[in-house]
Design a protein around this motif. Structure first.
Motif, PDB file in Angstrom:
ATOM      1  N   SER A  39       2.080  -0.111  -3.827  1.00  0.00           N
ATOM      2  CA  SER A  39       0.763   0.910  -3.764  1.00  0.00           C
ATOM      3  C   SER A  39       0.693   0.034  -2.694  1.00  0.00           C
ATOM      4  O   SER A  39       0.572  -0.252  -1.571  1.00  0.00           O
ATOM      5  N   LEU A  40       0.186   1.593  -1.690  1.00  0.00           N
ATOM      6  CA  LEU A  40      -0.532   1.470  -0.328  1.00  0.00           C
ATOM      7  C   LEU A  40      -1.882   2.062  -0.584  1.00  0.00           C
ATOM      8  O   LEU A  40      -2.689   3.393  -0.758  1.00  0.00           O
ATOM      9  N   ILE A 194       8.674   3.352  -7.155  1.00  0.00           N
ATOM     10  CA  ILE A 194       7.737   4.061  -7.821  1.00  0.00           C
ATOM     11  C   ILE A 194       6.995   3.917  -6.488  1.00  0.00           C
ATOM     12  O   ILE A 194       6.296   1.895  -5.491  1.00  0.00           O
ATOM     13  N   LEU A 195       6.639   4.356  -5.514  1.00  0.00           N
ATOM     14  CA  LEU A 195       5.360   4.330  -4.568  1.00  0.00           C
ATOM     15  C   LEU A 195       3.752   4.762  -4.869  1.00  0.00           C
ATOM     16  O   LEU A 195       4.568   6.273  -4.788  1.00  0.00           O
ATOM     17  N   TYR A 196       3.050   4.464  -4.520  1.00  0.00           N
ATOM     18  CA  TYR A 196       1.463   5.032  -5.218  1.00  0.00           C
ATOM     19  C   TYR A 196       0.870   4.620  -4.193  1.00  0.00           C
ATOM     20  O   TYR A 196       0.230   3.691  -3.987  1.00  0.00           O
ATOM     21  N   THR A 197      -0.269   5.494  -4.035  1.00  0.00           N
ATOM     22  CA  THR A 197      -0.841   5.588  -2.689  1.00  0.00           C
ATOM     23  C   THR A 197      -2.006   5.998  -3.472  1.00  0.00           C
ATOM     24  O   THR A 197      -2.102   6.746  -4.910  1.00  0.00           O
ATOM     25  N   THR A 198      -3.054   5.080  -3.659  1.00  0.00           N
ATOM     26  CA  THR A 198      -4.429   5.394  -4.473  1.00  0.00           C
ATOM     27  C   THR A 198      -5.475   4.745  -3.060  1.00  0.00           C
ATOM     28  O   THR A 198      -5.317   4.077  -2.262  1.00  0.00           O
ATOM     29  N   HIS A 199      -7.429   5.374  -3.062  1.00  0.00           N
ATOM     30  CA  HIS A 199      -8.083   4.719  -2.419  1.00  0.00           C
ATOM     31  C   HIS A 199      -8.368   3.661  -3.272  1.00  0.00           C
ATOM     32  O   HIS A 199      -9.962   3.023  -3.182  1.00  0.00           O
ATOM     33  N   MET A 200      -8.488   3.500  -4.206  1.00  0.00           N
ATOM     34  CA  MET A 200      -9.242   2.742  -6.081  1.00  0.00           C
ATOM     35  C   MET A 200      -8.168   1.948  -6.240  1.00  0.00           C
ATOM     36  O   MET A 200      -6.998   1.157  -6.521  1.00  0.00           O
ATOM     37  N   ARG A 210       3.266  -5.056  -5.458  1.00  0.00           N
ATOM     38  CA  ARG A 210       3.179  -4.802  -4.474  1.00  0.00           C
ATOM     39  C   ARG A 210       2.538  -4.122  -3.841  1.00  0.00           C
ATOM     40  O   ARG A 210       2.137  -2.959  -3.569  1.00  0.00           O
ATOM     41  N   VAL A 211       1.445  -4.985  -2.383  1.00  0.00           N
ATOM     42  CA  VAL A 211       0.137  -3.410  -2.501  1.00  0.00           C
ATOM     43  C   VAL A 211       0.559  -3.852  -0.966  1.00  0.00           C
ATOM     44  O   VAL A 211       0.691  -4.501  -0.482  1.00  0.00           O
ATOM     45  N   GLY A 212       0.452  -2.433  -0.425  1.00  0.00           N
ATOM     46  CA  GLY A 212       0.173  -2.023   1.304  1.00  0.00           C
ATOM     47  C   GLY A 212      -1.239  -2.158   1.988  1.00  0.00           C
ATOM     48  O   GLY A 212      -1.517  -0.995   1.525  1.00  0.00           O
ATOM     49  N   ILE A 213      -1.664  -2.644   3.170  1.00  0.00           N
ATOM     50  CA  ILE A 213      -3.300  -1.381   2.464  1.00  0.00           C
ATOM     51  C   ILE A 213      -3.608  -0.671   3.739  1.00  0.00           C
ATOM     52  O   ILE A 213      -2.922  -1.889   5.050  1.00  0.00           O
TER      53      ILE A 213
END
Ligand SMILES: Nc1ncnc2c1ncn2[C@@H]1O[C@H](COP(=O)(O)OP(=O)(O)O)[C@@H](O)[C@H]1O
Ligand SMILES: [Mg+2]
Lengths: 334, 544
Positions: A39-40, A194-200, A210-213
């Motif tokens: 997740s981005l 999967i590369l998943y972007t979200t603001h939530m 894993r997460v990238g902020i």
């Protein structure tokens, strides 16, 4: 672990027509492993879409490069693009065409044709549960149904890698649930990366391996959820809802000076905190302390001395929200 | 290639399943062309603007040697009349008298007064009727006379005249009525009449540069000759009908004494007497007898029998041929002025229709290209870009799709224009001519030029909003220059518009001429140039 995607100093500077420059993405380096959901996470305008657009070859980076399955997106774009499915943030469909015709058309763009394509379209329609509406024009669909077709198009050519840019924006909770389950299903049953972007935060928390902020175009944190919360683990987060009228920077200084173990204080004036719904006049005060429960009485005493009314107190285990707050001093949804 | 084709088909499908778009692309230009066509289609005089359908310069070469009417009527006719030797008849002079009444003096067909012939069989209205024709034709043509066909053709080639009308020496021979009583010689008679007409056709030599004018001239001449030929056929048919009626079914005569029936080949006067005597037995006899009496009276100079007409020469009779109110026998007859209108209406539909079709195609061209911006806004373009499809293929598909959409629009409009024209004229016509290869080539050239212009306009504009504002202005400007609104501008200006070149080609093709290579070269050249510059500009702006 095998690497599926590798970003090297990936950067984008937009030039506005008035001559000013926007550094939308600043030298991002990261790797996405095969079979994981990455997740981005970042607020609006952080640079998520710009990053994903460069990775999928829509726009050229102004610096650095992205490698998809080892293929440079700038030098071997076709090889890189064959590996990935792309699900844009917007519903990218032809509203005047039926669901089926949309799928057929984009399938052809991935080099599929004939009975192969027809069979795959049937499969995808079944997967997104729209077989009975396949002949209807997209323009007659509800938001949730459009989103499902939007996702379906990205799955047509059975990509190993899927880019999903905020796929839940603007849909109701029921359809959101459905999308999130689908994403997990794609990883668990089909082994997709999967590369998943979200603001939530909640979505990233539920889905991600894993997460990238990302914030202001910079990757400010990267790791598993455990690794990230580790950074704030020694500290508890204490959320206060206070009457903001008595707050001052002198009070902040006094707190930091007099409360043992208190490391940082973040103050959000009335109407800014996301937990203050319905209580407009309340300000949010977030304190980070090594031993939260010990620091709590001292903080309340000092606030009372200063005449600041405390309405509620919550001691939280650290989460991604806390990480973002700790790193930026702002709430994710601001 | 497969992907380009998929994009092209998608473009075509989306365009032609959009009802609102179809209304603008097809119905509007069709309705407008028809309205403008009808407004300019009448022979209302000189106010047809750039079409200049008045004072058409024509040159007439009359080589007709004439024929002797009496001889043509057969021995019986002359033998029974004192005038003897028959009447000299010259159909060529008749045509000259009709087309060029002011120049025809002294050589009027029957050597009579030299005045305009007046239909003597419609004594009350005759004068008015003939004036109606000569009046119309006088406005329509600015005629001149010549003796040498080659010189006349050369003058047409030079552009001095829109058309040369060359009347061959055997013209009268061919159009004079052939009497042949009795059923035996049916076929011989018909065959003779037909071959004679073919051998002695009036030639209309046209100027390629003035197809409408030439075409109008042709239709007028055809109408006049047609009337002469029809009269010929009618008289022949009448003679045959009489013979057949009597020879084939004597029973029908009831209690007529067979001895009183004239023998085959008996003089016309005998037949006449017989029919008059039995007029009460059959209205058919009565009618024929009356007609024949008048005819014979006119031919023989018997004033009292001609219904009191002041004019007793054959010119008066023959002028009836051009009178819509006079129909010697029920043979399909078209009034002259309607035939003229039809020719012009058809021509105007070619000119206005083609111009309107291209004018509306310009909108398709410009806004079709603009749809790339829309695809970017809707993110479908990004989706295409994220697929393993090259930017060039995507652009080729979008622009190729635009060319095809424009082509289909032009083709459909041309088809519908022909159908509408046919419906209005109540007979099926193909207004575009039958040179299918060249028609196809012209539409392709136009589609490229139109679509190329779209790319250029969109490439030149900074924003889609600029295209929205400027596109219609550019289209209307080119439409006005190209004559899409029914008025024409000087060549120097008109030639700036691709519509002018396209319409010019269609006009030539409709008139049966094939020399449109300059038009094609200009259109293909413009198309290529616009595309190259437009695509170059466009790629810089849209990053595709
Ligand atoms: N085409 C563009 N031109 C100029 N600035 C842009 C353009 N696209 C995005 N930006 C700017 O880049 C930054 C990042 O945008 P974006 O990648 O869309 O963020 P996110 O997807 O995380 O909300 C924002 O400040 C945005 O205004
Ligand atoms: Mg975004």
């Amino acid at each position: 672990m095998d690497t599926m995607v590798k970003l090297r100093d990936l950067s984008k500077t937009y030039r506005r027509s008035d001559g000013s420059a926007v550094e939308a993405v600043k030298q991002i380096n990261l790797e996405i492993y095969k079979g994981e959901i990455f997740s981005l996470l970042g607020p609006n305008g952080a640079g998520k879409t710009t990053t994903i657009s460069m990775m999928s070859g829509l726009i050229a980076p102004t610096g650095g490069d992205a490698f998809i399955g080892g293929h440079s997106i700038t030098k071997e774009p076709m090889a890189a693009k064959r590996l990935m499915g792309f699900i844009p943030q917007e519903v990218a469909l032809y509203p005047e065409l039926s669901a089926r015709r949309n799928l057929l058309f984009f399938g052809k763009m991935y080099g599929m044709h004939g009975s192969d394509l027809n069979k795959r379209v049937d499969e995808v329609l079944a997967f997104i549960d729209l077989t009975d509406r396949q002949k209807d024009k997209i323009s007659t669909f509800s938001g949730g149904m459009k989103r499902r077709v939007n996702i379906g198009v990205g799955l047509l050519h059975r990509p190993e890698l899927l880019f999903m840019d905020e796929p839940t924006v603007g849909i109701d909770p029921q359809n959101r649930r459905r999308v999130l389950d689908t994403v997990k299903q794609l990883r668990d049953e089909y082994g997709m990366t999967i590369l998943y972007t979200t603001h939530m935060m909640e979505e990233a928390q539920e889905l991600s391996d894993r997460v990238g902020i990302i914030d202001h175009g910079e990757l400010i944190a990267l790791g598993t959820q455990g690794e990230l919360t580790q950074q704030v683990r020694e500290e508890d987060q204490i959320d206060f809802a206070i009457d903001g009228r008595g707050w001052s920077s002198e009070l902040e200084a006094r707190l930091l000076q007099e409360v043992p173990g208190l490391t940082r204080v973040a103050y959000a004036p009335p109407g800014h905190g996301d937990d203050s719904a319905g209580e407009e006049s309340l300000a949010a005060l977030t304190a980070f302390a090594a031993r939260g429960r010990q620091a709590l009485p001292d903080i309340i005493r000092i606030l009372n001395d200063a005449g600041v009314e405390v309405h509620s107190v919550k001691v939280r285990e650290p989460d991604l929200e806390a990480v973002f707050l700790a790193l930026t001093g702002r709430a994710l949804r601001d | 290639m497969r992907k380009i084709w998929a994009i092209v088909s998608k473009e075509v499908y989306i365009t032609f399943t959009n009802r609102n778009l179809l209304l603008i692309m097809l119905v509007t230009p069709l309705v407008l062309s028809t309205i403008i066509g009808l407004a300019f289609g009448g022979l209302g005089g000189g106010d047809s603007g750039g079409l200049s359908l008045s004072n058409i310069p024509i040159v007439i070469v009359n080589l007709d040697e004439g024929a002797t009417f009496g001889n043509a009527l057969g021995g019986g006719f002359t033998a029974d009349n004192q005038t003897g030797g028959g009447q000299a008849f010259n159909g060529g002079d008749q045509i000259v008298a009709i087309l060029a009444p002011n120049l025809a003096e002294g050589q009027n067909a029957f050597g009579a007064s030299g005045d305009q012939p007046v239909c003597s069989l419609l004594p009350e209205k005759g004068a008015d009727n003939s004036r109606r024709y000569s009046g119309t034709l006088e406005e329509l043509f600015a005629p001149a006379l010549m003796d040498d066909p080659a010189a006349a053709r050369a003058a047409v080639d030079r552009g001095d005249y829109a058309a040369a009308i060359i009347i061959p020496p055997a013209f009268s021979q061919a159009v004079t009525p052939q009497f042949q009583f009795g059923p035996a010689d049916d076929q011989a008679t018909n065959a003779a009449a037909e071959t004679d007409v073919v051998d002695s056709e009036v030639e209309v030599y046209a100027n390629a540069g003035q197809p409408i004018e030439a075409s109008v001239t042709r239709s007028v001449v055809e109408a006049i000759v047609g009337q002469l030929v029809r009269f010929n056929v009618a008289i022949t048919a009448m003679g045959q009908a009489i013979g057949q009626q009597i020879a084939a079914s004597p029973m029908d005569l009831g209690d007529v004494d067979p001895a009183t029936v004239p023998a085959q080949g008996a003089p016309l006067a005998d037949w006449l007497a017989f029919m008059e005597a039995n007029a009460d037995r059959s209205p058919w006899f009565a009618g024929l007898a009356a007609g024949l009496t008048r005819f014979q009276a006119a031919a023989s100079g018997d004033q009292s029998a001609a219904g009191g007409a002041a004019n007793n020469d054959l010119g008066g009779i023959v002028s009836c041929l051009f009178d819509p109110n006079f129909e010697p026998i029920q043979v399909q007859q078209q009034p002259l002025n309607r035939v003229q209108e039809q020719g012009i209406f058809q021509q105007i539909m070619v000119q206005i229709g083609a111009a309107q079709a291209v004018f509306f195609a310009l909108f398709t061209g410009i806004f079709g290209v603009l749809s790339i911006y829309e695809e970017r806004k809707n993110w479908t373009l990004q989706r295409l870009l994220a697929s393993p499809t090259s930017r060039s293929s995507i652009l080729a598909g979008k622009l190729g799709g635009n060319v095809v959409v424009v082509w289909v629009q032009l083709a459909l409009l041309m088809l519908f224009l022909t159908l509408v024209t046919s419906a209005i004229m109540r007979s099926p016509v193909n207004i575009w001519g039958d040179q299918w290869g060249l028609i196809l080539l012209t539409t392709v050239a136009l589609s490229l030029a139109v679509s190329g212009l779209g790319v250029l306009v969109v490439g030149l504009a900074r924003t889609p909003e600029q295209v929205q504002a400027m596109g219609p202005v550019i289209a209307i400007f080119l439409g006005a220059l190209g004559g899409a609104f029914g008025f024409a501008l000087p060549d120097a200006l008109a030639n700036l518009s691709l519509i002018t070149w396209g319409v010019g080609a269609f006009k030539s093709l409709a008139a049966g001429q094939g020399d449109i290579w300059l038009n094609l070269a200009v259109l293909f050249g413009q198309g290529a140039l616009f595309f190259v510059i437009g695509v170059w500009l466009f790629r810089r702006r849209v990053e595709i």
